[in-house]
Design an enzyme around this catalytic site. Structure first.
Site, PDB file in Angstrom:
ATOM      1  CB  THR A 220      -6.996  -6.476  10.320  1.00  0.00           C
ATOM      2  OG1 THR A 220      -7.202  -7.783   9.420  1.00  0.00           O
ATOM      3  CG2 THR A 220      -7.363  -5.603   9.554  1.00  0.00           C
TER       4      THR A 220
ATOM      5  CG  ASN B  29      -3.360  -2.684   7.382  1.00  0.00           C
ATOM      6  OD1 ASN B  29      -3.301  -1.937   6.349  1.00  0.00           O
ATOM      7  ND2 ASN B  29      -4.143  -3.174   7.978  1.00  0.00           N
TER       8      ASN B  29
ATOM      9  CD  GLU C 290      -8.846  -8.451  -2.783  1.00  0.00           C
ATOM     10  OE1 GLU C 290      -7.953  -8.968  -2.825  1.00  0.00           O
ATOM     11  OE2 GLU C 290      -9.976  -8.554  -1.898  1.00  0.00           O
TER      12      GLU C 290
ATOM     13  CE1 TYR D 147      -9.155  -2.766   1.386  1.00  0.00           C
ATOM     14  CE2 TYR D 147      -8.347  -0.946   0.516  1.00  0.00           C
ATOM     15  CZ  TYR D 147      -8.036  -1.862   1.247  1.00  0.00           C
ATOM     16  OH  TYR D 147      -6.649  -2.252   1.544  1.00  0.00           O
TER      17      TYR D 147
ATOM     18  NE  ARG E 115      -1.726  -5.705   7.387  1.00  0.00           N
ATOM     19  CZ  ARG E 115      -2.839  -6.496   6.973  1.00  0.00           C
ATOM     20  NH1 ARG E 115      -3.426  -7.335   7.471  1.00  0.00           N
ATOM     21  NH2 ARG E 115      -3.850  -5.910   6.093  1.00  0.00           N
TER      22      ARG E 115
ATOM     23  CG  HIS F 154      -5.469  -5.762   0.015  1.00  0.00           C
ATOM     24  ND1 HIS F 154      -6.406  -5.974   0.812  1.00  0.00           N
ATOM     25  CD2 HIS F 154      -5.201  -6.844  -1.147  1.00  0.00           C
ATOM     26  CE1 HIS F 154      -7.010  -6.814   0.073  1.00  0.00           C
ATOM     27  NE2 HIS F 154      -6.646  -7.222  -0.964  1.00  0.00           N
TER      28      HIS F 154
ATOM     29  NE  ARG G 122      -5.596 -12.377   5.183  1.00  0.00           N
ATOM     30  CZ  ARG G 122      -6.354 -11.274   5.364  1.00  0.00           C
ATOM     31  NH1 ARG G 122      -6.351 -10.404   4.319  1.00  0.00           N
ATOM     32  NH2 ARG G 122      -6.979 -10.888   6.367  1.00  0.00           N
TER      33      ARG G 122
ATOM     34  CG  PHE H  76     -12.869   1.140   8.711  1.00  0.00           C
ATOM     35  CD1 PHE H  76     -12.304   0.652   7.728  1.00  0.00           C
ATOM     36  CD2 PHE H  76     -13.571   0.298   9.592  1.00  0.00           C
ATOM     37  CE1 PHE H  76     -12.642  -0.677   7.176  1.00  0.00           C
ATOM     38  CE2 PHE H  76     -13.801  -0.959   9.488  1.00  0.00           C
ATOM     39  CZ  PHE H  76     -13.492  -1.607   8.065  1.00  0.00           C
TER      40      PHE H  76
ATOM     41  CE  LYS I 150      -3.607  -2.098   2.570  1.00  0.00           C
ATOM     42  NZ  LYS I 150      -4.455  -2.173   3.998  1.00  0.00           N
TER      43      LYS I 150
HETATM   44  P1  DAT Z   1      -7.129  -7.202   5.973  1.00  0.00           P
HETATM   45  O1  DAT Z   1      -6.471  -5.877   5.344  1.00  0.00           O
HETATM   46  O2  DAT Z   1      -6.384  -7.777   6.971  1.00  0.00           O
HETATM   47  O3  DAT Z   1      -7.941  -8.144   5.091  1.00  0.00           O
HETATM   48  P2  DAT Z   1     -10.020  -6.369   6.363  1.00  0.00           P
HETATM   49  O4  DAT Z   1     -10.348  -6.874   4.956  1.00  0.00           O
HETATM   50  O5  DAT Z   1     -10.763  -6.810   7.434  1.00  0.00           O
HETATM   51  O6  DAT Z   1      -8.633  -6.680   6.691  1.00  0.00           O
HETATM   52  O7  DAT Z   1     -10.312  -4.577   6.254  1.00  0.00           O
HETATM   53  C1  DAT Z   1      -9.591  -3.946   5.201  1.00  0.00           C
HETATM   54  C2  DAT Z   1      -8.981  -2.671   5.674  1.00  0.00           C
HETATM   55  O8  DAT Z   1      -9.618  -1.864   6.089  1.00  0.00           O
HETATM   56  C3  DAT Z   1      -7.573  -3.038   6.751  1.00  0.00           C
HETATM   57  O9  DAT Z   1      -6.362  -3.689   6.185  1.00  0.00           O
HETATM   58  C4  DAT Z   1      -7.542  -1.806   7.508  1.00  0.00           C
HETATM   59  C5  DAT Z   1      -9.091  -1.250   7.298  1.00  0.00           C
HETATM   60  N1  DAT Z   1      -9.634  -1.557   8.711  1.00  0.00           N
HETATM   61  C6  DAT Z   1     -10.156  -2.666   9.130  1.00  0.00           C
HETATM   62  N2  DAT Z   1     -10.700  -2.799  10.162  1.00  0.00           N
HETATM   63  C7  DAT Z   1     -10.610  -1.538  10.724  1.00  0.00           C
HETATM   64  C8  DAT Z   1     -10.960  -0.798  11.882  1.00  0.00           C
HETATM   65  N3  DAT Z   1     -11.796  -1.379  12.866  1.00  0.00           N
HETATM   66  N4  DAT Z   1     -10.791   0.601  11.775  1.00  0.00           N
HETATM   67  C9  DAT Z   1      -9.935   1.035  10.957  1.00  0.00           C
HETATM   68  N5  DAT Z   1      -9.492   0.737   9.822  1.00  0.00           N
HETATM   69  C10 DAT Z   1      -9.980  -0.779   9.659  1.00  0.00           C
HETATM   70 MG    MG Z   2      -9.479  -8.045   3.623  1.00  0.00          MG
END
Ligand code: DAT
Ligand code: MG
Length: 143
Positions: free
Chosen positions: A85, A106, A120, A43, A96, A109, A79, A51, A3
């Site tokens: 996350t 973080n 994706e 997303y 991470r 992705h 993963r 968020f 990212k």
């Molecule tokens: P990942 O990136 O581990 O697949 P995810 O798909 O649940 O996680 O969420 C996508 C992104 O959204 C993640 O990298 C960061 C953001 N995100 C997720 N949960 C969040 C939260 N509780 N507060 C702020 N940002 C969040």
């Molecule tokens: Mg995800």
């Protein structure tokens, strides 16, 4: 995908090294500056989350490096390598857990299922941009 914060912080080489050293194969790689439409598409599963707008602005905030990674159980392995996350909860030794602190920064992705990977990959790559090849070390990585 590395990212924008990963690119800005010079982490691209480190992240690619970890993937290569594990024995996973890079079959596609490019640099993209994600636009609004692409960010929303990427997303969309989070469209109703509080968020979401921060997440879209974050992914649009600079160049990213999307990659297509292939290998046995590549999604599960990657993963695990990426870690939780929320980087505060990510194990030390994960990307991470080693390189970031904030859930909104973080640095990587990673697709979480074959279905999301397919979706994706199609956002960022044409079929013609994916390479079908054998790595010379495959017989040393796999029995
Ligand atoms: P990942 O990136 O581990 O697949 P995810 O798909 O649940 O996680 O969420 C996508 C992104 O959204 C993640 O990298 C960061 C953001 N995100 C997720 N949960 C969040 C939260 N509780 N507060 C702020 N940002 C969040
Ligand atoms: Mg995800």
């Amino acid at each position: 995908m590395v990212k924008p914060d990963g690119v800005q912080r010079g982490m691209v080489g480190e992240i690619i090294s970890r993937i290569e050293q594990r024995g996973l194969k890079i079959v596609g790689l490019k640099a993209v500056w994600v636009d609004d439409k692409t960010a929303m598409e990427h997303y969309k599963e989070h469209a109703n989350k509080p968020f979401f707008s921060d997440l879209v602005n974050y992914i649009k905030s600079g160049p990213s490096i999307p990659m297509v990674i292939e290998g046995r159980d590549a999604i599960t392995i990657l993963r695990k390598m990426v870690g939780a996350t929320n980087p505060e909860e990510a194990q030390v030794g994960t990307i991470r857990g080693d390189f970031c602190i904030d859930v909104g920064r973080n640095i990587v992705h990673a697709s979480d299922s074959p279905e999301s990977a397919k979706m994706e990959i199609s956002i960022y790559f044409d079929e013609s941009e994916l390479m079908d090849y054998t790595r010379i070390d495959e017989k040393w990585v796999f029995e």
